[in-house]
Write a protein that holds these residues in place. Sequence first.
Motif, PDB file in Angstrom:
ATOM      1  N   ARG A  37      -0.514   8.803  -4.154  1.00  0.00           N
ATOM      2  CA  ARG A  37      -1.023   7.457  -3.856  1.00  0.00           C
ATOM      3  C   ARG A  37      -0.763   7.148  -2.381  1.00  0.00           C
ATOM      4  NH1 ARG A  37       0.918   4.354  -8.037  1.00  0.00           N
ATOM      5  NH2 ARG A  37       2.987   4.590  -7.177  1.00  0.00           N
ATOM      6  N   VAL A  38      -1.809   6.724  -1.685  1.00  0.00           N
ATOM      7  CA  VAL A  38      -1.699   6.246  -0.313  1.00  0.00           C
ATOM      8  C   VAL A  38      -2.131   4.787  -0.370  1.00  0.00           C
ATOM      9  CG1 VAL A  38      -2.541   6.468   2.042  1.00  0.00           C
ATOM     10  CG2 VAL A  38      -2.233   8.512   0.640  1.00  0.00           C
ATOM     11  N   ALA A  39      -1.217   3.888  -0.059  1.00  0.00           N
ATOM     12  CA  ALA A  39      -1.517   2.472  -0.275  1.00  0.00           C
ATOM     13  C   ALA A  39      -0.679   1.581   0.627  1.00  0.00           C
ATOM     14  CB  ALA A  39      -1.257   2.107  -1.735  1.00  0.00           C
ATOM     15  N   TRP A  40      -1.082   0.347   0.677  1.00  0.00           N
ATOM     16  CA  TRP A  40      -0.315  -0.725   1.277  1.00  0.00           C
ATOM     17  C   TRP A  40       0.498  -1.266   0.117  1.00  0.00           C
ATOM     18  CZ3 TRP A  40       0.350  -1.613   6.200  1.00  0.00           C
ATOM     19  CH2 TRP A  40       0.822  -2.840   6.638  1.00  0.00           C
ATOM     20  N   GLN A  41       1.745  -0.840  -0.030  1.00  0.00           N
ATOM     21  CA  GLN A  41       2.504  -1.008  -1.260  1.00  0.00           C
ATOM     22  C   GLN A  41       3.557  -2.101  -1.174  1.00  0.00           C
ATOM     23  OE1 GLN A  41       3.344   2.710  -3.108  1.00  0.00           O
ATOM     24  NE2 GLN A  41       5.234   1.969  -4.034  1.00  0.00           N
ATOM     25  N   LEU A  42       3.647  -2.892  -2.225  1.00  0.00           N
ATOM     26  CA  LEU A  42       4.683  -3.909  -2.354  1.00  0.00           C
ATOM     27  C   LEU A  42       6.000  -3.210  -2.651  1.00  0.00           C
ATOM     28  CD1 LEU A  42       5.124  -6.986  -2.411  1.00  0.00           C
ATOM     29  CD2 LEU A  42       4.780  -6.891  -4.882  1.00  0.00           C
ATOM     30  N   GLY A  54      -5.256   0.594  -1.947  1.00  0.00           N
ATOM     31  CA  GLY A  54      -5.252   1.970  -1.490  1.00  0.00           C
ATOM     32  C   GLY A  54      -5.960   2.889  -2.459  1.00  0.00           C
ATOM     33  N   LEU A  55      -5.769   4.189  -2.258  1.00  0.00           N
ATOM     34  CA  LEU A  55      -6.378   5.231  -3.075  1.00  0.00           C
ATOM     35  C   LEU A  55      -5.312   6.020  -3.816  1.00  0.00           C
ATOM     36  CD1 LEU A  55      -9.027   6.724  -0.633  1.00  0.00           C
ATOM     37  CD2 LEU A  55      -9.468   5.344  -2.664  1.00  0.00           C
TER      38      LEU A  55
END
Length: 185
Positions: free
Chosen positions: A53-58, A37-38
């Motif tokens: 933070r915009v992300a595909w997060q664990l 992500g960013l």
Amino acid sequence: MRHLFISFLCLASFGLHAQFGKNCELRQWKINLVNPGLEYELGIGVNQTLNVRVAWQLALDPVLQNPYEELTFFPALTLQTRFYHNFEQRGRNGRQIYGNSANYMAPTIALFSPDARLIAGELVDGVHGYGGLVYGLQRSYNSGFSFSVDAGAAYYVGPFENGIYPVVNFSLGWIVSEKRWCVGR
């Protein structure tokens, strides 16, 4: 009442004076590879930034019977107000502070928007999130390589029994755009 008002004005003037000059970067964009992500970090004070933070997060899935056994990737929006506390010490020791290379404390909130999923035979759907406090460090290098890690605890809310769980965030990636303001190396 008047003394309270005058005291407030004095304290506010000290706070305004402290905002002149910055140790942290004015703004920087990063690409995160661990949680794809960013990330955007905006200098909002002498040693303070707003990190988005915009992300595909664990993340933990608090819906599970034992959320510590299985980590899952969720689309997430994370906000932190980072208070960096050792810019001066790092500068005195000859260490760089480029890219906000310092240690920080941060109130943090996150919203996760997972798809509907089947857990223990029950359909679970809906946004969940947390709010808490973390302590972390961030290091950036002239090549643009950057990493940060923080850990703490947060109160999780959502379509499950709310509770306090640990929070650990790890970011590894590159600074792709910056507006330098930092006074250090």
